[in-house]
Design a protein around this motif. Structure first.
Motif: not given
Length: 82
Positions: A46-50, A53-54
């Motif tokens: 989840a941290v990698y995905y966020l 994305q940002y």
């Protein structure tokens, strides 16, 4: 056993011993498996995905007051000015 006027509390000593030897009594259960999966797989993904994305969404470098921080908004603003 103690050093000088130090009074040893047996409850604190038992707790410290239990805490230091917790790995000796560890067993895989449904709860520990769930905690391991959440802590070592779900949260990092989840941290990698966020972060992915940002990562390049905002540009703080060289932004003047009143200019948008978003790269897309800045590009569209530059296109309308030209």
């Amino acid at each position: 056993m103690g050093h000088g006027p130090l009074k040893i509390d047996p409850a604190i000593e038992r707790f410290n011993t239990m805490r230091e030897e917790a790995y000796l009594n560890f067993r895989w259960t449904r709860r520990t498996i769930r905690t391991g999966i959440l802590g070592f797989i779900v949260v990092p993904v989840a941290v990698y995905y966020l972060a992915d994305q940002y990562n390049l969404r905002y540009s703080w470098a060289g932004t003047l007051k009143g200019e948008p921080l978003s790269i897309k908004a800045r590009a569209s603003q530059e296109n309308t000015e030209n």
